[in-house]
Enzyme design. Structure first.
Site, PDB file in Angstrom:
ATOM      1  N   GLY A   1      -6.337   0.821   5.559  1.00  0.00           N
ATOM      2  CA  GLY A   1      -5.380   1.308   4.582  1.00  0.00           C
ATOM      3  C   GLY A   1      -5.018   2.768   4.731  1.00  0.00           C
TER       4      GLY A   1
ATOM      5  N   TYR B   1      -7.622 -13.495   8.685  1.00  0.00           N
ATOM      6  CA  TYR B   1      -6.408 -13.815   7.941  1.00  0.00           C
ATOM      7  C   TYR B   1      -6.291 -15.318   7.690  1.00  0.00           C
ATOM      8  CZ  TYR B   1      -4.841  -9.148   9.344  1.00  0.00           C
ATOM      9  OH  TYR B   1      -4.734  -7.794   9.547  1.00  0.00           O
TER      10      TYR B   1
ATOM     11  N   ASN C   1       0.840  -1.207   0.000  1.00  0.00           N
ATOM     12  CA  ASN C   1       0.000   0.000   0.000  1.00  0.00           C
ATOM     13  C   ASN C   1       0.872   1.252   0.000  1.00  0.00           C
ATOM     14  OD1 ASN C   1      -2.411  -1.413   0.141  1.00  0.00           O
ATOM     15  ND2 ASN C   1      -2.625  -1.208   2.349  1.00  0.00           N
TER      16      ASN C   1
ATOM     17  N   ASN D   1       1.982  -0.562  13.095  1.00  0.00           N
ATOM     18  CA  ASN D   1       0.970  -1.407  12.448  1.00  0.00           C
ATOM     19  C   ASN D   1       0.628  -2.647  13.279  1.00  0.00           C
ATOM     20  OD1 ASN D   1      -0.618  -1.166  10.106  1.00  0.00           O
ATOM     21  ND2 ASN D   1       1.196  -1.037   8.807  1.00  0.00           N
TER      22      ASN D   1
ATOM     23  N   ASP E   1      -1.430   3.408   6.123  1.00  0.00           N
ATOM     24  CA  ASP E   1      -0.393   3.177   5.119  1.00  0.00           C
ATOM     25  C   ASP E   1      -0.323   4.357   4.153  1.00  0.00           C
ATOM     26  OD1 ASP E   1      -0.170   0.593   6.255  1.00  0.00           O
ATOM     27  OD2 ASP E   1      -1.710  -0.162   4.886  1.00  0.00           O
TER      28      ASP E   1
END
Length: 329
Positions: free
Chosen positions: A264, A114, A49, A177, A267
């Site tokens: 996002g 995930y 990203n 993160n 990022d």
């Protein structure tokens, strides 16, 4: 410090981002997963990203990683390359699959599931740093996702940050993160603080810092915890971002934005801020470019949205405080 030029740091030059990117499935329209009828396929990865937004902002940038020899891997490689990122250093692993994530939008937040255990990228190790692109980079970007993936991935990040700052051939930026689901052993707070404090440029969300290191922390407290980075950026969601550098502090309020999905945006902010530093911007202008870039991610369901046109970006960067405060991204 808002009006004081900051010496160019890092040096102007190419950027390398290292980390896993996965195929991503998300309901369309964005409804809870258990009631969805259609799923949209895209790609998602913190480091890619950043790389894609840096390319959007005119930077020469490479992404290094590994993908499975499968349809998801081919989709990821093509999507990142189409954004203008050099992917020639991405390895194809014939034995391990490309990771997958599935988004589950809710009323208050989007949950992410995930499926990345044993993925191709989880086998990355310190040897990635021998790539010629790393050796010629002005800036290397890493995140706290990578050390959570496997022991070899943790060794990769530790090796990248192991050289003392004054001896590094390039600057190293690190975005904390924090992904709690990736740290079931309870080591996140210690490991991420140690890694974040070794970087030249560190990004952390205030909410992340509070979850990791103390619920009552304020931005200045985070700076005391992470005193070594030359530049520390503490992001306070849709409120403001604070940059600490050389004993000074610069704070820039976030742009007003109609938020579709927040995934996002951190990022994107990092990419905008880093692009500003590479252009030689003073801190306030670099923070503004971070907010402008983040707003592009906030307005879309995917991780990578279109930037405003160049004229609009320049208008926002040059706005006075009142105009900035009233601006809608």
């Amino acid at each position: 410090m808002s009006g004081v030029p900051f010496p160019r740091f890092p040096a102007d030059g190419p950027v390398v981002c290292i980390g896993e990117t996965m195929a991503a499935l998300a309901p369309t329209p964005p409804v809870p997963l258990d009631s969805a009828e259609d799923l949209r396929l895209s790609v998602a990865g913190a480091e890619s990203n950043v790389a894609m937004y840096l390319a959007d902002l005119g930077r020469s940038v490479s992404w290094l990683s590994a993908l499975g020899d499968d349809a998801f891997g081919r989709r990821v490689r093509a999507a990142v390359a189409a954004a203008g990122v050099d992917v020639t250093g991405v390895r194809t692993d014939p034995e391990r699959p490309t990771g997958l994530l599935v988004k589950d939008p809710g009323r208050d937040r989007t949950r992410v599931h995930y499926y990345r255990g044993g993925s191709a990228a989880s086998a990355l190790g310190p040897e990635v740093l021998d790539d010629e692109r790393v050796r010629s980079a002005a800036l290397l970007h890493l995140t706290g996702v990578t050390p959570a993936l496997s022991p070899s991935c943790r060794k990769l990040v530790e090796a990248a940050l192991g050289t003392p700052p004054g001896e590094r051939p390039h600057a190293v930026s690190f975005d904390v993160n924090h992904r709690p689901a990736l740290w079931p052993d309870g080591t996140a707070a210690t490991v991420l603080r140690d890694l974040a404090d070794r970087a030249d440029i560190t990004f952390v969300g205030l909410d992340e810092a509070q979850d990791l290191w103390g619920a009552d922390l304020q931005p200045a407290d985070v700076r005391r915890l992470l005193a070594r980075p030359r530049i520390l950026v503490v992001k306070d969601g849709g409120v403001a971002a604070h940059a600490f550098a050389d004993g000074e502090t610069c704070t820039v309020p976030a742009l007003r934005t109609d938020v579709v999905e927040p995934v996002g945006a951190g990022d994107a902010f990092a990419a905008g801020f880093l692009a500003g530093l590479l252009r030689g911007y003073e801190l306030k202008r670099a923070l503004r470019l971070g907010h402008i870039t983040a707003s592009s991610a906030l307005r879309v369901t995917g991780d990578h949205g279109p930037l405003p046109d160049g004229a609009r970006i320049e208008q926002l960067l040059a706005a006075d405080e009142e105009e900035w405060g009233a601006a809608m991204s």
